[in-house]
Design an enzyme around this catalytic site. Structure first.
Site, PDB file in Angstrom:
ATOM      1  CG  ASP A  44      -9.988   1.205  18.751  1.00  0.00           C
ATOM      2  OD1 ASP A  44     -11.157   1.677  18.995  1.00  0.00           O
ATOM      3  OD2 ASP A  44      -9.256   0.280  19.242  1.00  0.00           O
TER       4      ASP A  44
ATOM      5  CG  ASP B 250      -7.726  -4.219  14.719  1.00  0.00           C
ATOM      6  OD1 ASP B 250      -8.632  -4.773  15.295  1.00  0.00           O
ATOM      7  OD2 ASP B 250      -6.801  -3.605  15.366  1.00  0.00           O
TER       8      ASP B 250
ATOM      9  CB  CYS C 244       3.888 -15.666  -1.463  1.00  0.00           C
ATOM     10  SG  CYS C 244       3.320 -14.262  -1.061  1.00  0.00           S
TER      11      CYS C 244
ATOM     12  CB  CYS D 115       3.441 -10.508  -1.505  1.00  0.00           C
ATOM     13  SG  CYS D 115       5.157 -10.842  -1.433  1.00  0.00           S
TER      14      CYS D 115
ATOM     15  CB  CYS E 246       6.823 -14.233  -2.990  1.00  0.00           C
ATOM     16  SG  CYS E 246       7.154 -13.991  -1.303  1.00  0.00           S
TER      17      CYS E 246
ATOM     18  CG  HIS F 294       5.681 -12.460   2.706  1.00  0.00           C
ATOM     19  ND1 HIS F 294       5.148 -13.216   1.611  1.00  0.00           N
ATOM     20  CD2 HIS F 294       5.394 -12.943   3.830  1.00  0.00           C
ATOM     21  CE1 HIS F 294       4.956 -14.536   2.232  1.00  0.00           C
ATOM     22  NE2 HIS F 294       5.313 -14.141   3.685  1.00  0.00           N
TER      23      HIS F 294
HETATM   24  N1  GUN Z   1      -8.690  -2.881  20.247  1.00  0.00           N
HETATM   25  C1  GUN Z   1      -8.437  -4.466  20.847  1.00  0.00           C
HETATM   26  N2  GUN Z   1      -9.543  -4.539  21.755  1.00  0.00           N
HETATM   27  C2  GUN Z   1     -10.243  -3.723  21.669  1.00  0.00           C
HETATM   28  C3  GUN Z   1     -11.427  -2.890  22.727  1.00  0.00           C
HETATM   29  O1  GUN Z   1     -11.848  -3.860  23.609  1.00  0.00           O
HETATM   30  N3  GUN Z   1     -11.824  -1.770  22.498  1.00  0.00           N
HETATM   31  C4  GUN Z   1     -11.295  -1.024  21.641  1.00  0.00           C
HETATM   32  N4  GUN Z   1     -11.693   0.426  21.572  1.00  0.00           N
HETATM   33  N5  GUN Z   1     -10.176  -1.424  20.903  1.00  0.00           N
HETATM   34  C5  GUN Z   1      -9.644  -2.453  20.890  1.00  0.00           C
HETATM   35 ZN    ZN Z   2       5.362 -12.883  -0.271  1.00  0.00          ZN
END
Ligand code: GUN
Ligand code: ZN
Length: 393
Positions: free
Chosen positions: A102, A277, A315, A317, A320, A356
């Site tokens: 990011d 994410d 699970c 993992c 588990c 996990h």
């Molecule tokens: N992570 C969660 N939302 C955003 C976003 O709008 N921009 C960026 N750069 N990272 C994020």
């Molecule tokens: Zn697990």
């Protein structure tokens, strides 16, 4: 479009394998410089070049092939010189699979109250020594080039507010488009690093459409939807994701940023998104919480003190699955009682729950993907919600 269909753009190849006939869900393979990634996918967040609580080998063992680092954190520490000397972040952290970074602006705005945004970039005071600093689109790209991530994100103007003002929202959206142009101009290694745009525009669907058209005109190899991890109403979230995915070309990956609750992953997949994410699964593990298909359980609860079952029945993992020492016994490698016993003072409990939880998230995405390919995605979604809410809506 007849499937499978594939397109190569920048440093990636996107192969669309299957589409659900009643929702917009898709299954695909994204091939990046460090290997293929099966989509849809959840990407765990290794903020400071390590996923808190797991070694790179343990992370790879969860089947993770793409995780996140943050430019803002790595730019401060270890810093660009050390990253350059190491030959990039893959070598620095001993991770031979893919990395996405990011761009840094969002982290500063959300972590530091003192960040201010101007046309030039994001100004903030270093949390290490209080020095004034400026993160421009050019500097963010230069840092991401040094990191050598497989996917770099543009610097964007993100508003983290629950009551945004319409003018400011439009201005931030327009500035994000201008910053994409500056990022593209500064991007030195498009043949080995993919730069994704980030669509902004808040909860205003018309602003989102304008932004989507502008970003698409810049033809980046992948597309992100930002500005949605702020606790907005689910209906608003769905309306925005649906309005944007409707306009996107089929043969590019789509990433909804900051999303990680299992329900949001399932719904966003149905709306046609491919990548997600969030720090939540790993952060909540450190508070003693295990994610299961029946919801969260807190292992610190006294009821687990003598529970010799696995964290989650069924699970796969490392915790588990059946004990490798004693596979015939039917006992899991790690019991709830053991994690409970360690949960209040030993870090091993956090490690085990992190393992996990990451497995849970990746396995959920794998099961959605298989369901799309086998043309039974709607039934899988119903099963997911029935497990989570057994007494109905
Ligand atoms: N992570 C969660 N939302 C955003 C976003 O709008 N921009 C960026 N750069 N990272 C994020
Ligand atoms: Zn697990």
């Amino acid at each position: 479009l007849t499937l499978p269909a594939s397109a190569t753009h920048g440093a990636l190849t996107f192969e669309l394998l299957a589409r659900c006939s009643t929702t917009r869900a898709r299954a695909s393979i994204l091939t990046l410089p460090h290997g293929p990634v099966q989509l849809p996918v959840f990407m765990p967040v290794a903020t400071q070049a390590s996923l808190k609580g797991l070694t790179p080998a343990q992370l790879a063992d969860t089947s993770c092939r793409l995780c996140l680092n943050n430019t803002y954190h790595l730019g401060l520490k270890p810093g660009q010189e050390v990253l350059d000397a190491a030959g990039g972040a893959h070598a620095f952290q001993g991770w031979k699979h893919n990395l996405l970074t990011d761009s840094g602006g969002f982290q500063m705005v959300s972590l530091l109250q003192l960040a201010t945004i101007t046309e030039e970039g994001v100004r903030f005071l270093s949390p290490h020594d209080g020095q004034p600093m400026l993160l421009t689109p050019e500097h963010s790209i230069s840092l991401q080039n040094s990191i050598g991530s497989d996917i770099a994100m543009q610097l964007d103007d993100v508003l983290v507010t629950t009551s945004p003002d319409a003018e400011r929202m439009r201005a931030a959206m327009e500035r994000s488009v201008r910053w994409l142009d500056r990022c593209l101009a500064a991007h030195a290694i498009p043949e080995r690093q993919n730069l994704f745009c980030i669509i902004q525009g808040g909860l205003d669907v018309e602003l989102r459409r304008i932004c989507t058209r502008e970003m698409l005109a810049r033809d980046t190899p992948g597309i992100a939807i930002g500005g949605l991890s702020g606790g907005e109403a689910k209906a608003d979230f769905c309306r925005v994701v649906a309005a944007v995915t409707e306009l996107l070309p089929p043969l590019k990956p789509r990433y909804v940023m900051g999303i990680g609750y299992p329900e949001d992953l399932v719904v966003s997949t149905a709306l046609g998104a491919d990548m997600f994410d969030c720090v939540w699964p790993t952060r909540t593990a450190r508070f003693g919480n295990a994610i299961t298909r029946h919801g969260m359980l807190n292992i610190k609860h006294q009821r687990y003190a003598d529970d010799f079952g696995p964290i989650e029945e069924g699970c796969g993992c490392q915790c588990c699955r059946p004990s490798p020492e004693d596979p015939e016994s039917g006992r899991p490698a790690i019991t709830r009682a053991f994690v409970h016993h360690n949960a209040s003072k030993e870090t091993v409990a956090a490690h085990l729950l992190t393992m996990h939880n990451v497995w849970y998230q990746l396995d959920l995405m794998r099961s959605l993907r298989e369901a799309i390919i086998e043309d039974r995605f709607p039934a899988r979604v119903r099963e997911f919600f029935a497990d989570l809410y057994p007494s109905g809506p």
